[in-house]
Design a protein around this motif. Structure first.
Motif, mmCIF file in Angstrom:
data_model
loop_
_atom_site.group_PDB
_atom_site.id
_atom_site.type_symbol
_atom_site.label_atom_id
_atom_site.label_comp_id
_atom_site.label_asym_id
_atom_site.label_seq_id
_atom_site.Cartn_x
_atom_site.Cartn_y
_atom_site.Cartn_z
ATOM 1 N N TYR A 181 0.860 -1.173 0.000
ATOM 2 C CA TYR A 181 0.000 0.000 0.000
ATOM 3 C C TYR A 181 0.895 1.220 0.000
ATOM 4 O O TYR A 181 1.831 1.317 0.807
ATOM 5 N N TYR A 226 1.450 11.793 0.472
ATOM 6 C CA TYR A 226 0.978 12.860 1.339
ATOM 7 C C TYR A 226 1.487 14.193 0.805
ATOM 8 O O TYR A 226 2.607 14.287 0.283
ATOM 9 N N GLN A 276 2.198 18.194 1.957
ATOM 10 C CA GLN A 276 2.361 19.031 3.138
ATOM 11 C C GLN A 276 2.672 20.463 2.728
ATOM 12 O O GLN A 276 3.669 20.715 2.043
ATOM 13 N N GLU A 309 1.707 23.266 8.170
ATOM 14 C CA GLU A 309 0.613 22.302 8.335
ATOM 15 C C GLU A 309 1.188 20.892 8.439
ATOM 16 O O GLU A 309 2.346 20.637 8.111
ATOM 17 N N GLY A 310 0.333 19.948 8.877
ATOM 18 C CA GLY A 310 0.752 18.563 8.867
ATOM 19 C C GLY A 310 0.520 17.956 7.494
ATOM 20 O O GLY A 310 -0.223 18.505 6.672
ATOM 21 N N PRO A 311 1.159 16.821 7.214
ATOM 22 C CA PRO A 311 0.922 16.138 5.939
ATOM 23 C C PRO A 311 -0.535 15.707 5.832
ATOM 24 O O PRO A 311 -1.162 15.349 6.828
ATOM 25 N N LEU A 361 -3.198 13.207 3.420
ATOM 26 C CA LEU A 361 -3.276 12.164 2.403
ATOM 27 C C LEU A 361 -3.829 12.750 1.118
ATOM 28 O O LEU A 361 -4.885 13.387 1.095
ATOM 29 N N ARG A 383 -2.814 0.587 -4.202
ATOM 30 C CA ARG A 383 -2.464 -0.728 -3.688
ATOM 31 C C ARG A 383 -1.636 -1.462 -4.744
ATOM 32 O O ARG A 383 -1.766 -1.184 -5.933
ATOM 33 N N PHE A 410 5.297 13.594 0.069
ATOM 34 C CA PHE A 410 5.917 12.417 0.660
ATOM 35 C C PHE A 410 5.312 11.151 0.060
ATOM 36 O O PHE A 410 4.081 11.000 0.021
ATOM 37 N N ARG A 417 3.538 0.769 3.058
ATOM 38 C CA ARG A 417 3.136 -0.014 4.224
ATOM 39 C C ARG A 417 2.979 -1.477 3.833
ATOM 40 O O ARG A 417 2.566 -1.798 2.723
ATOM 41 N N GLU A 429 1.390 -3.107 9.306
ATOM 42 C CA GLU A 429 2.594 -2.588 9.942
ATOM 43 C C GLU A 429 2.685 -1.080 9.761
ATOM 44 O O GLU A 429 1.904 -0.471 9.068
ATOM 45 N N LYS A 430 3.672 -0.492 10.415
ATOM 46 C CA LYS A 430 3.776 0.959 10.384
ATOM 47 C C LYS A 430 4.122 1.443 8.985
ATOM 48 O O LYS A 430 4.713 0.734 8.184
ATOM 49 N N ILE A 431 3.714 2.672 8.714
ATOM 50 C CA ILE A 431 4.018 3.296 7.426
ATOM 51 C C ILE A 431 5.454 3.798 7.448
ATOM 52 O O ILE A 431 5.915 4.369 8.444
ATOM 53 N N PHE A 445 7.960 6.428 5.576
ATOM 54 C CA PHE A 445 7.924 7.611 4.720
ATOM 55 C C PHE A 445 9.253 7.821 4.010
ATOM 56 O O PHE A 445 10.322 7.543 4.571
ATOM 57 N N ALA A 478 11.823 10.739 2.113
ATOM 58 C CA ALA A 478 12.352 12.009 2.610
ATOM 59 C C ALA A 478 11.644 13.226 2.024
ATOM 60 O O ALA A 478 11.884 14.347 2.455
#
Lengths: 111, 111
Positions: free
Chosen positions: B32, B36, B38, B42-44, B46, B51, B89, B93, B97-99, B101, B103
């Protein structure tokens, strides 16, 4: 529309002080995260937490600790800040580890 | 070890051109891939995701092209506008499990 809230927006402090940042999500998500974003925009995950499990990135110094009262809140405490802690701290949430929604961030400056 | 790599680090294109942002990954178990966006302060957020069972995903002027065999993907921003100027970004995933990212690519659209 903001659904992940962070306070404060900015914080300036001296080396050695303790700071605490707040995060609240209103999305009904079951997992929350803290990321550190450095001056080069690199995103580094620090913690992920749901009501069953706290996962800590092993590279995170022990002076950092997450604090949660319920699944909608995950705060971040830094016991004794150091200059290298200056960064933007981003809180995020997700449902079952799917798409993450980020807050606006808290910018920390350590003098 | 950087598992998700983005190129270029920064990109400038003229308004109306197609901006192409590249991403490659190492872990063949990634299934997946969200992108993102940004904006400063602000925050990133989606933007679009794909997929690994698909090779293309379109949403408005944003298109992801995915090559599973080569383990790379790209984000195409058609008819780019100054408002698309942001840091993008690529992330990946594996299951729940964790995503991870990349750089980021800083995109500037010149009017």
């Amino acid at each position: 529309e903001t659904a992940v809230f962070q306070t404060p927006n900015y914080h300036v402090t001296q080396v050695g002080n303790e700071v605490s940042f707040n995060c609240k999500q209103t999305l009904g998500h079951d997992t929350m995260y803290w990321y550190k974003q450095d001056s080069k925009k690199l995103l580094k995950i620090m913690f992920s937490y749901n009501n069953k499990q706290l996962i800590v990135n092993e590279t995170v110094p022990r002076r950092f600790s997450p604090q949660s009262s319920d699944k909608a809140h995950l705060n971040l405490r830094i016991k004794s800040v150091e200059p290298e802690d200056s960064a933007v701290y981003l809180c995020a949430s997700s449902y079952r580890g799917l798409e993450q929604y980020f807050g606006p961030g808290t910018r920390l400056t350590v003098l | 070890q950087q598992q998700v790599r983005q190129s270029p680090q920064s990109l400038t294109v003229w308004e109306g051109e197609t901006a192409i942002l590249n991403c490659s990954y190492e872990n063949s178990a990634f299934d997946y891939f969200p992108w993102y966006q940004q904006f400063p302060g602000e925050g990133p957020a989606l933007l679009i995701a794909i997929r690994s069972v698909s090779d293309k995903k379109e949403d408005g002027g944003f298109t992801i092209f995915f090559n599973k065999r080569e383990k790379n993907l790209s984000l195409h921003i058609k008819d780019s506008q100054p408002g698309d100027s942001a840091t993008y970004f690529c992330a990946a995933r594996n299951g729940n499990e964790k995503i991870t990212f990349g750089a980021g690519t800083k995109l500037t659209i010149k009017p």
